[in-house]
Design a protein around this motif. Structure first.
Motif, short mmCIF file in Angstrom:
data_model
loop_
_atom_site.label_atom_id
_atom_site.label_comp_id
_atom_site.label_asym_id
_atom_site.label_seq_id
_atom_site.Cartn_x
_atom_site.Cartn_y
_atom_site.Cartn_z
N ASN A 184 3.24 -2.17 -7.82
CA ASN A 184 3.01 -1.44 -6.58
C ASN A 184 4.28 -0.79 -6.07
O ASN A 184 5.36 -1.41 -6.10
N ILE A 185 4.15 0.45 -5.62
CA ILE A 185 5.25 1.16 -4.96
C ILE A 185 4.67 1.84 -3.71
O ILE A 185 3.45 1.88 -3.54
N PHE A 186 5.52 2.36 -2.88
CA PHE A 186 5.09 3.11 -1.71
C PHE A 186 5.58 4.54 -1.86
O PHE A 186 6.77 4.78 -2.09
N VAL A 187 4.66 5.50 -1.75
CA VAL A 187 4.99 6.92 -1.86
C VAL A 187 4.60 7.59 -0.55
O VAL A 187 3.43 7.60 -0.18
N ASN A 188 5.60 8.10 0.16
CA ASN A 188 5.38 8.73 1.46
C ASN A 188 4.55 7.83 2.38
O ASN A 188 3.65 8.28 3.07
N GLY A 189 4.87 6.54 2.35
CA GLY A 189 4.22 5.58 3.23
C GLY A 189 2.92 5.00 2.72
O GLY A 189 2.37 4.09 3.34
N LEU A 194 6.95 9.69 -13.32
CA LEU A 194 6.04 9.71 -12.18
C LEU A 194 5.80 11.13 -11.69
O LEU A 194 4.66 11.52 -11.43
N ILE A 195 6.85 11.93 -11.63
CA ILE A 195 6.73 13.32 -11.19
C ILE A 195 5.86 14.11 -12.16
O ILE A 195 5.00 14.88 -11.74
N ALA A 196 6.06 13.90 -13.45
CA ALA A 196 5.24 14.58 -14.46
C ALA A 196 3.78 14.15 -14.34
O ALA A 196 2.87 14.99 -14.42
N GLN A 205 10.88 0.14 -9.57
CA GLN A 205 10.72 -1.31 -9.49
C GLN A 205 9.59 -1.66 -8.50
O GLN A 205 9.24 -0.85 -7.64
N GLU A 206 9.07 -2.85 -8.61
CA GLU A 206 8.04 -3.34 -7.70
C GLU A 206 8.48 -3.16 -6.24
O GLU A 206 9.63 -3.46 -5.90
N ASP A 207 7.59 -2.63 -5.43
CA ASP A 207 7.80 -2.42 -3.98
C ASP A 207 8.86 -1.38 -3.63
O ASP A 207 9.32 -1.35 -2.49
N ASP A 208 9.25 -0.52 -4.58
CA ASP A 208 10.15 0.59 -4.24
C ASP A 208 9.47 1.49 -3.22
O ASP A 208 8.24 1.64 -3.22
N CYS A 209 10.29 2.10 -2.37
CA CYS A 209 9.79 3.05 -1.37
C CYS A 209 10.32 4.44 -1.70
O CYS A 209 11.53 4.66 -1.71
N LEU A 210 9.40 5.35 -2.00
CA LEU A 210 9.75 6.73 -2.32
C LEU A 210 9.32 7.65 -1.20
O LEU A 210 8.23 7.50 -0.65
N GLU A 211 10.17 8.60 -0.88
CA GLU A 211 9.79 9.73 -0.03
C GLU A 211 9.96 10.96 -0.90
O GLU A 211 11.04 11.21 -1.44
N LEU A 232 14.77 7.42 -2.74
CA LEU A 232 14.32 6.13 -3.27
C LEU A 232 15.04 5.03 -2.50
O LEU A 232 16.28 4.95 -2.55
N ASN A 233 14.28 4.24 -1.77
CA ASN A 233 14.85 3.15 -0.97
C ASN A 233 16.00 3.65 -0.09
O ASN A 233 17.08 3.08 -0.06
N ARG A 234 15.75 4.78 0.57
CA ARG A 234 16.66 5.38 1.55
C ARG A 234 17.91 6.02 0.94
O ARG A 234 18.89 6.26 1.63
N GLN A 235 17.87 6.32 -0.35
CA GLN A 235 18.96 7.02 -1.02
C GLN A 235 18.41 8.22 -1.77
O GLN A 235 17.46 8.08 -2.54
N ILE A 236 19.03 9.39 -1.55
CA ILE A 236 18.63 10.58 -2.30
C ILE A 236 19.05 10.41 -3.75
O ILE A 236 20.19 10.03 -4.04
N ILE A 237 18.12 10.69 -4.66
CA ILE A 237 18.41 10.59 -6.10
C ILE A 237 18.49 12.01 -6.66
O ILE A 237 17.53 12.77 -6.56
N LYS A 238 19.63 12.36 -7.23
CA LYS A 238 19.81 13.68 -7.83
C LYS A 238 18.89 13.82 -9.04
O LYS A 238 18.65 12.85 -9.77
#
Length: 65
Positions: free
Chosen positions: A2-7, A20-22, A51-57, A35-41
């Motif tokens: 499980n992950i969270f995507v935009n809440g 995931l994007i593809a 990872q389990e319970d990651d939060c993505l915006e 990802l978990n409050r950090q912008i990923i380039k």
């Protein structure tokens, strides 16, 4: 897992950000991911394992007038 995507909670198979994007058929050129409050380039998306319970915006920029 499980992950969270935009809440919203989503169940996915283990994967990288790029996979995931593809899978979601998103336009990577107009996308910013936090990802978990950090912008990923984008250069790190193929090697960033989710990872389990990651939060993505996922923010997609759209031009307009």
């Amino acid at each position: 897992m499980n992950i969270f995507v935009n809440g919203n909670k989503e169940r996915i198979e283990p994967c990288t950000l790029a996979q995931l994007i593809a899978c979601k058929k998103l336009d990577a050129g107009a996308l910013v991911i936090e990802l978990n409050r950090q912008i990923i380039k984008q250069e790190f998306w193929p090697t960033t394992e989710l990872q389990e319970d990651d939060c993505l915006e996922m923010l997609s920029f759209v031009g307009g007038g």
